[in-house]
Design an enzyme around this catalytic site. Structure first.
Site, PDB file in Angstrom:
ATOM      1  N   HIS A  16       0.864  -1.198   0.000  1.00 11.70           N
ATOM      2  CA  HIS A  16       0.000   0.000   0.000  1.00 11.70           C
ATOM      3  C   HIS A  16       0.889   1.231   0.000  1.00 11.70           C
ATOM      4  CE1 HIS A  16      -3.806   2.108   1.841  1.00 11.70           C
ATOM      5  NE2 HIS A  16      -3.095   2.953   1.097  1.00 11.70           N
ATOM      6  N   HIS A  18       1.325   4.944  -2.435  1.00 10.05           N
ATOM      7  CA  HIS A  18       0.978   5.817  -3.562  1.00 10.05           C
ATOM      8  C   HIS A  18       2.265   6.478  -4.031  1.00 10.05           C
ATOM      9  CE1 HIS A  18      -3.348   5.536  -2.464  1.00 10.05           C
ATOM     10  NE2 HIS A  18      -2.835   5.363  -1.262  1.00 10.05           N
ATOM     11  N   HIS A 196      -9.533   1.120  -1.308  1.00  5.64           N
ATOM     12  CA  HIS A 196      -9.477   1.708   0.024  1.00  5.64           C
ATOM     13  C   HIS A 196     -10.889   1.651   0.604  1.00  5.64           C
ATOM     14  CE1 HIS A 196      -5.663   3.259  -1.358  1.00  5.64           C
ATOM     15  NE2 HIS A 196      -5.471   4.051  -0.312  1.00  5.64           N
ATOM     16  N   GLU A 199     -11.291   3.291   6.072  1.00  5.31           N
ATOM     17  CA  GLU A 199     -10.268   4.165   6.659  1.00  5.31           C
ATOM     18  C   GLU A 199     -11.023   5.231   7.457  1.00  5.31           C
ATOM     19  OE1 GLU A 199      -8.091   6.507   3.757  1.00  5.31           O
ATOM     20  OE2 GLU A 199      -6.453   6.971   5.169  1.00  5.31           O
ATOM     21  N   ASP A 278       1.800   7.064   2.208  1.00  6.26           N
ATOM     22  CA  ASP A 278       2.382   8.277   1.580  1.00  6.26           C
ATOM     23  C   ASP A 278       3.559   8.753   2.432  1.00  6.26           C
ATOM     24  OD1 ASP A 278       0.152   8.877  -0.518  1.00  6.26           O
ATOM     25  OD2 ASP A 278      -0.923   8.557   1.369  1.00  6.26           O
TER      26      ASP A 278
END
Ligand code: HPA
Ligand code: ZN
Length: 326
Positions: A16, A18, A196, A199, A278
């Site tokens: 996971h 980005h 996703h 979350e 990220d």
């Protein structure tokens, strides 16, 4: 300390991440300069000061603004290469990473510019650094279905380079059901699907991702714990959850890492993994995420090993490739 060395030593897969979320401030200024683009900050420390978020949306606004400096194929190559060098040092042997084409095509950057740069770096990474990879094209869920369909269409000439489609961006009020038809078509085209879910959004979004989008993994999935029947289903089918500890902390999904549910998820036999999401925005790559969660929850070596083994198990490598990584 010994737990840090232990974490550094074990083989891991990142599932996971980005690629746009790996844009470090230094690189942002370098791209801005060579592309003649103005950034909203004077220097690196000002950028880092701005990285304080109360929720997912506050992060996304800054993350999309950051991506404005990415213009050329070389930018996408350099961005991806910088990430590969980082994870190489962390004993990450395999990666399955997201890119968000609409963040770029909506600014007039051609799809092929984006994917050519990323793909070239990933190929070099496999060749020169020995890091195997899969690429996931993620649809932005705050945009409409037509835009996702257009993106799917643009991806088809590059099908051999893309393993799966995903779903990210603003979760609340953008349920998986909004993209059921796009995901159906994606499956017909041969893509695996992930999304996703859970979350910020409710457990019902995780059900939708499973039942309507036919996902192979859930990205995040924290809120599954609010629904006992859902947990049972995830355990029974061993559906992987790609958990992102530092992201959860920075986006206030948890208020303190000591309250993070990953240890109880492991205890419930959920197939949970540790990932960075990220890293340039949340303060850490893979090992920093492992170290932070291990310290906060006082995880045993056995629990840490189980998390790392889960990452390889949950990957899309074939069984022989998985054996080699153990
Ligand atoms: N959630 C939703 N969208 C995102 C994320 C995330 O954690 N990171 C980048 N885009
Ligand atoms: Zn994410």
């Amino acid at each position: 300390s010994s737990i840090e060395q232990f974490i550094e030593g074990i083989p891991k897969a990142e599932l996971h991440l980005h690629i746009e979320g790996t844009l470090e401030p230094e690189l942002m200024f370098a791209f801005a300069k060579r592309n003649n683009i103005k950034v909203n900050y004077e220097n690196v420390s000002e950028v880092k000061k701005a990285y304080q978020f109360n929720n997912l949306q506050e992060f996304l606004d800054i993350y999309y603004a950051g991506a404005n400096v990415l213009i050329t194929e070389q930018d996408f190559y350099d961005l991806t290469w910088a990430y590969l060098i980082k994870v190489k040092k962390q004993n990450v042997l395999h990666i399955e990473i997201f890119f968000d084409p609409q963040t770029h095509t909506d600014r007039g950057i051609p799809f092929e510019t984006v994917i050519n740069g990323i793909h070239k770096a990933l190929e070099h990474g496999e060749e020169k650094l020995g890091i195997s990879y899969r690429l996931i094209m993620s649809f932005l869920r705050h945009l409409d279905e037509a835009s996702a369909f257009k993106t799917l269409e643009q991806s088809l000439p590059y099908k051999d380079w893309i393993t799966a489609v995903g779903l990210d961006s603003s979760e609340l009020n953008n349920p998986p059901s909004k993209f059921q038809r796009v995901f159906n078509k994606s499956i017909e085209e041969g893509y695996i699907t992930v999304a996703h879910a859970g979350e910020e959004g409710p457990a019902s979004y995780i059900w939708e991702a499973l039942d309507l989008l036919k996902v192979d993994r859930i990205d995040h999935g924290n809120r599954c714990l609010e629904d006992e029947k859902l947990v049972k289903r995830l355990v029974k089918n061993q559906v992987p959850l790609t958990i992102c500890p530092l992201s959860n902390l920075e986006l206030k999904v948890v208020t303190n890492l000591k309250d993070h549910p990953i240890a109880s998820m492991l205890a419930k036999n959920l197939l949970v993994t540790v990932n960075s999401d990220d890293p340039a925005y949340f303060g850490g790559y893979m090992n920093e995420n492992y170290i932070a969660i291990a310290r906060a929850l006082d995880l045993s070596k056995r629990q840490i090993t189980d998390l790392a083994k889960n990452s390889i198990k949950a990957s899309w490598l074939d069984d022989t490739q998985k054996e080699k990584l153990k």
